[in-house]
Design a protein around this motif. Structure first.
Motif, short mmCIF file in Angstrom:
data_model
loop_
_atom_site.label_atom_id
_atom_site.label_comp_id
_atom_site.label_asym_id
_atom_site.label_seq_id
_atom_site.Cartn_x
_atom_site.Cartn_y
_atom_site.Cartn_z
N LEU A 242 5.29 -7.24 7.36
CA LEU A 242 4.83 -7.40 5.99
C LEU A 242 3.32 -7.24 5.90
O LEU A 242 2.80 -6.62 4.96
CB LEU A 242 5.26 -8.77 5.45
N PHE A 243 2.61 -7.80 6.87
CA PHE A 243 1.14 -7.66 6.86
C PHE A 243 0.73 -6.20 7.10
O PHE A 243 -0.25 -5.73 6.52
CB PHE A 243 0.52 -8.59 7.89
N TYR A 244 1.48 -5.51 7.93
CA TYR A 244 1.20 -4.09 8.14
C TYR A 244 1.36 -3.32 6.83
O TYR A 244 0.50 -2.49 6.47
CB TYR A 244 2.15 -3.52 9.20
N TYR A 245 2.44 -3.59 6.10
CA TYR A 245 2.66 -2.90 4.83
C TYR A 245 1.56 -3.23 3.82
O TYR A 245 1.15 -2.37 3.03
CB TYR A 245 4.03 -3.26 4.26
N VAL A 246 1.10 -4.48 3.82
CA VAL A 246 -0.01 -4.84 2.94
C VAL A 246 -1.24 -4.01 3.28
O VAL A 246 -1.94 -3.51 2.39
CB VAL A 246 -0.33 -6.35 3.05
N GLY A 247 -1.50 -3.84 4.59
CA GLY A 247 -2.63 -3.02 5.00
C GLY A 247 -2.51 -1.59 4.51
O GLY A 247 -3.49 -1.00 4.02
N VAL A 248 -1.32 -1.02 4.63
CA VAL A 248 -1.09 0.36 4.18
C VAL A 248 -1.34 0.47 2.67
O VAL A 248 -2.08 1.35 2.20
CB VAL A 248 0.33 0.82 4.52
N CYS A 249 -0.72 -0.42 1.91
CA CYS A 249 -0.84 -0.36 0.44
C CYS A 249 -2.27 -0.60 -0.01
O CYS A 249 -2.77 0.09 -0.92
CB CYS A 249 0.09 -1.39 -0.20
N ALA A 250 -2.94 -1.56 0.59
CA ALA A 250 -4.32 -1.87 0.20
C ALA A 250 -5.23 -0.68 0.50
O ALA A 250 -6.15 -0.39 -0.28
CB ALA A 250 -4.81 -3.11 0.93
N GLY A 251 -4.98 0.02 1.60
CA GLY A 251 -5.78 1.21 1.90
C GLY A 251 -5.63 2.28 0.84
O GLY A 251 -6.63 2.89 0.41
N TYR A 252 -4.41 2.51 0.41
CA TYR A 252 -4.18 3.50 -0.64
C TYR A 252 -4.79 3.06 -1.97
O TYR A 252 -5.35 3.88 -2.71
CB TYR A 252 -2.68 3.76 -0.82
N MET A 253 -4.67 1.78 -2.28
CA MET A 253 -5.25 1.29 -3.53
C MET A 253 -6.77 1.39 -3.53
O MET A 253 -7.38 1.63 -4.56
CB MET A 253 -4.81 -0.17 -3.77
N ALA A 254 -7.38 1.21 -2.35
CA ALA A 254 -8.83 1.36 -2.24
C ALA A 254 -9.24 2.78 -2.59
O ALA A 254 -10.22 3.00 -3.32
CB ALA A 254 -9.29 0.99 -0.84
N LYS A 255 -8.50 3.76 -2.08
CA LYS A 255 -8.84 5.15 -2.34
C LYS A 255 -8.63 5.51 -3.81
O LYS A 255 -9.24 6.45 -4.33
CB LYS A 255 -8.01 6.06 -1.44
N ALA A 256 -7.73 4.77 -4.47
CA ALA A 256 -7.46 5.04 -5.88
C ALA A 256 -8.38 4.28 -6.82
O ALA A 256 -8.36 4.52 -8.03
CB ALA A 256 -6.00 4.68 -6.20
N SER A 257 -9.19 3.39 -6.28
CA SER A 257 -10.07 2.57 -7.12
C SER A 257 -11.31 3.34 -7.54
O SER A 257 -12.04 3.86 -6.69
CB SER A 257 -10.48 1.30 -6.36
N LEU A 258 -11.53 3.41 -8.82
CA LEU A 258 -12.69 4.10 -9.36
C LEU A 258 -13.63 3.09 -10.03
O LEU A 258 -13.21 2.00 -10.43
CB LEU A 258 -12.27 5.16 -10.38
#
Length: 243
Positions: free
Chosen positions: A105-121
């Motif tokens: 679950l923590f691994y998946y959080v890391g993956v999702c948070a990384g993608y959300m960071a790239k999408a943050s403007l």
């Protein structure tokens, strides 16, 4: 990857209805206590009677929590499969409330948070994309927690290394994690490429060349060997270039 969703029929949709109505386990427990008529037992007889009545109830509640945690995890993976990273992140976060020691679950959080960071403007044009920084910090902490729970967890080691090298410009921090992967899986060529890049970025060109040579000699994939040869040539060109 976009697969059909073989969920649990009526039971699952009932669970979704519970989620949407805002019900939680504490409310369910409270309703059950009132239903049994043992809201606040005090005497020995009342406590004994309450224990008898609630023994089966307790088992049911535990089973309910187990199912809810699993369903949140499944729902998160479905959102992740469909690249809906914000929704996936919310569900993995809730699943962790049920399974706080599950490294996946923590691994998946890391993956999702990384993608959300790239999408943050920087929508407010402040010049400081704070959401991006927060998401990257969340991704790092999630990967580190996954590794803390399972020190030889390759996916988390690799994901954290990608974050350090490509997003946070901290290649030196990636090196120990990538070196650990080499002890776990000696022919993990993707990790070798990352480690070679990290070595070169930290002024260890000779070690970088050694890794590219290893890929060239051991990999059976023609494209991978070709890429390693190109990378090696680039390192050699820059390593021995005149100042």
């Amino acid at each position: 990857m976009n697969r059909s969703i073989p969920f649990f029929g009526v039971a699952f949709f009932a669970a979704v209805l519970v989620f949407s109505c805002g019900a939680n386990t504490n409310q369910i427990r409270r309703m059950q206590m009132i239903e049994e008529g043992v809201d606040s037992p005090t005497t020995i007889d009342e406590l004994t009677d309450a224990i008898g009545k609630f023994q089966k109830r307790a088992e049911d509640l535990v089973n309910t929590d187990i199912r809810l945690g699993i369903w949140y995890k499944i729902l998160g993976t479905r959102y992740l499969d469909n690249k809906m990273y914000g929704k996936a992140l919310d569900n993995f976060r809730t699943a962790i409330e049920y399974y706080p020691t599950n490294q996946n679950l923590f691994y998946y959080v890391g993956v999702c948070a990384g993608y959300m960071a790239k999408a943050s403007l920087d929508y407010e044009a402040t010049g400081k994309p704070l959401d991006r920084e927060r998401y990257y910090a969340l991704a790092e902490s999630a990967y580190l927690r996954a590794i803390e729970l399972e020190p030889r967890y390759e996916r988390a080691l690799y994901g954290l290394s990608v974050l350090y090298i490509f997003e946070l410009d901290r290649p030196a921090d990636a090196i120990p994690h990538l070196e650990l992967i080499q002890t776990i899986e000696k022919r993990n060529f993707d990790a070798m490429f990352l480690l070679a890049r990290a070595y070169f970025s930290t002024g260890q060109g000779d070690r970088s060349i050694e890794l590219y040579d290893k890929i060239i000699n051991e990999s059976k994939d023609k494209d991978r060997r070709s890429q390693a040869e190109e990378n090696k040539a680039y390192v050699l060109q820059n390593l021995y270039a005149p100042d």
